[in-house]
Motif scaffolding. Structure first.
Motif, PDB file in Angstrom:
ATOM      1  N   UNK A 173       1.231  -1.210  -0.476  1.00 53.09           N
ATOM      2  CA  UNK A 173       0.174  -0.120  -0.132  1.00 53.09           C
ATOM      3  C   UNK A 173       1.100   1.487  -0.063  1.00 53.09           C
ATOM      4  N   UNK A 174       0.853   1.801  -1.251  1.00 53.47           N
ATOM      5  CA  UNK A 174       1.539   3.400  -0.857  1.00 53.47           C
ATOM      6  C   UNK A 174       0.414   4.719  -0.752  1.00 53.47           C
ATOM      7  N   UNK A 175       0.821   5.771  -0.382  1.00 57.80           N
ATOM      8  CA  UNK A 175       0.533   6.654  -0.003  1.00 57.80           C
ATOM      9  C   UNK A 175       0.393   7.907  -0.914  1.00 57.80           C
ATOM     10  N   UNK A 176      -0.398   8.187  -1.410  1.00 63.04           N
ATOM     11  CA  UNK A 176      -0.362   9.791  -1.641  1.00 63.04           C
ATOM     12  C   UNK A 176      -0.114  11.154  -1.356  1.00 63.04           C
ATOM     13  N   UNK A 177       1.408  11.897  -1.273  1.00 59.00           N
ATOM     14  CA  UNK A 177       1.560  12.815  -0.791  1.00 59.00           C
ATOM     15  C   UNK A 177       1.854  13.793  -1.976  1.00 59.00           C
ATOM     16  N   UNK A 178       1.715  15.599  -1.199  1.00 60.82           N
ATOM     17  CA  UNK A 178       2.069  16.175  -2.048  1.00 60.82           C
ATOM     18  C   UNK A 178       3.840  16.691  -1.400  1.00 60.82           C
ATOM     19  N   UNK A 214       3.399  16.192   7.354  1.00 60.20           N
ATOM     20  CA  UNK A 214       3.402  15.090   7.781  1.00 60.20           C
ATOM     21  C   UNK A 214       4.622  14.601   8.252  1.00 60.20           C
ATOM     22  N   UNK A 215       5.538  15.272   8.251  1.00 60.32           N
ATOM     23  CA  UNK A 215       6.922  14.674   8.823  1.00 60.32           C
ATOM     24  C   UNK A 215       7.149  13.101   9.075  1.00 60.32           C
ATOM     25  N   UNK A 274      12.462   6.372   4.807  1.00 60.17           N
ATOM     26  CA  UNK A 274      12.726   4.917   4.543  1.00 60.17           C
ATOM     27  C   UNK A 274      11.242   4.135   3.823  1.00 60.17           C
ATOM     28  N   UNK A 275      10.229   5.034   4.139  1.00 56.98           N
ATOM     29  CA  UNK A 275       8.893   5.317   4.054  1.00 56.98           C
ATOM     30  C   UNK A 275       8.455   5.175   2.896  1.00 56.98           C
ATOM     31  N   UNK A 276       7.863   3.972   1.931  1.00 55.80           N
ATOM     32  CA  UNK A 276       7.245   4.060   0.815  1.00 55.80           C
ATOM     33  C   UNK A 276       6.200   4.640   0.057  1.00 55.80           C
ATOM     34  N   UNK A 277       6.456   6.104  -0.473  1.00 55.72           N
ATOM     35  CA  UNK A 277       5.323   7.040  -0.660  1.00 55.72           C
ATOM     36  C   UNK A 277       5.287   7.515  -2.413  1.00 55.72           C
ATOM     37  N   UNK A 278       3.866   7.609  -2.919  1.00 56.42           N
ATOM     38  CA  UNK A 278       4.123   8.476  -3.791  1.00 56.42           C
ATOM     39  C   UNK A 278       4.217   9.591  -3.901  1.00 56.42           C
ATOM     40  N   UNK A 279       5.075  10.564  -4.721  1.00 58.10           N
ATOM     41  CA  UNK A 279       5.079  12.014  -4.217  1.00 58.10           C
ATOM     42  C   UNK A 279       4.216  12.791  -5.690  1.00 58.10           C
ATOM     43  N   UNK A 280       3.860  13.883  -5.648  1.00 63.00           N
ATOM     44  CA  UNK A 280       3.711  13.800  -7.582  1.00 63.00           C
ATOM     45  C   UNK A 280       3.346  16.023  -7.103  1.00 63.00           C
ATOM     46  N   UNK A 281       3.681  16.510  -8.045  1.00 66.58           N
ATOM     47  CA  UNK A 281       3.239  18.083  -8.385  1.00 66.58           C
ATOM     48  C   UNK A 281       3.882  18.222  -9.597  1.00 66.58           C
ATOM     49  N   UNK A 302      11.739   6.230  -1.924  1.00 64.54           N
ATOM     50  CA  UNK A 302      10.753   6.174  -0.587  1.00 64.54           C
ATOM     51  C   UNK A 302      12.596   7.552  -0.366  1.00 64.54           C
ATOM     52  N   UNK A 303      11.356   8.154   0.725  1.00 63.48           N
ATOM     53  CA  UNK A 303      12.075   9.328   1.428  1.00 63.48           C
ATOM     54  C   UNK A 303      13.857   8.869   2.150  1.00 63.48           C
ATOM     55  N   UNK A 304      14.836   9.643   1.782  1.00 60.31           N
ATOM     56  CA  UNK A 304      16.208   9.221   2.393  1.00 60.31           C
ATOM     57  C   UNK A 304      16.449  10.172   3.289  1.00 60.31           C
ATOM     58  N   UNK A 305      17.480   9.642   5.023  1.00 56.83           N
ATOM     59  CA  UNK A 305      17.465  10.347   5.410  1.00 56.83           C
ATOM     60  C   UNK A 305      18.186  12.286   5.125  1.00 56.83           C
TER      61      UNK A 305
END
Length: 151
Positions: free
Chosen positions: A33-38, A45-46, A50-57, A106-109
């Protein structure tokens, strides 16, 4: 045992089996399950590294930097926040600055988004609903009804 009691036991048993099946399915899919985030959502949201997300813009103007081979970096913005994206692979033909994009990874540190998938809009009128909604909230999108236009 009366007929009514047997019926209630059967209904209760079927409900328990259904509840267990749904629980097992959700447990099995939790990594998929991958959630969308702007970009604003990522900052507010901080999102944990390592959390898998969808990033759009929108791909910010003058931020696309091509490295060696198929390495590329760019900035995704929604007008409120920016997120730097690093991607290794072949970009879609319609990928360019100022256009809508959805990336998955994923977002890196260090705050850089490591994308493994990049999707670009496919024609002049299409933009994923989540991206369009996020841009509308920031005042950077114009739909067919004459709303504010994206830069």
């Amino acid at each position: 045992m009366t007929r009514k009691q047997r019926r209630m036991i059967m209904i209760g048993g079927a409900g328990a089996v259904l509840f267990a099946a749904v629980g097992l399915i959700l447990f099995a899919l939790q990594d998929q399950i991958v959630f969308f985030n702007s970009p604003s959502d990522v900052v507010e949201k901080g999102v944990k590294p390592g959390q898998r997300i969808r990033l759009g813009g929108l791909v910010k103007e003058e931020t696309v930097v091509r490295g060696e081979g198929t390495e590329v970096s760019f900035v995704v913005t929604d007008g409120g926040a920016d997120v730097k994206v690093a991607y290794t692979g072949i970009l879609p033909d319609l990928f360019r600055e100022g256009q809508g994009v959805v990336t998955e990874g994923t977002l890196s540190s260090d705050g850089t988004f490591a994308a493994d998938t990049v999707l670009a809009k496919h024609d002049e009128t299409y933009m994923p609903k989540e991206v369009a909604d996020a841009l509308k909230e920031q005042g950077h999108w114009q739909g067919e009804e004459g709303e504010v236009k994206a830069n």
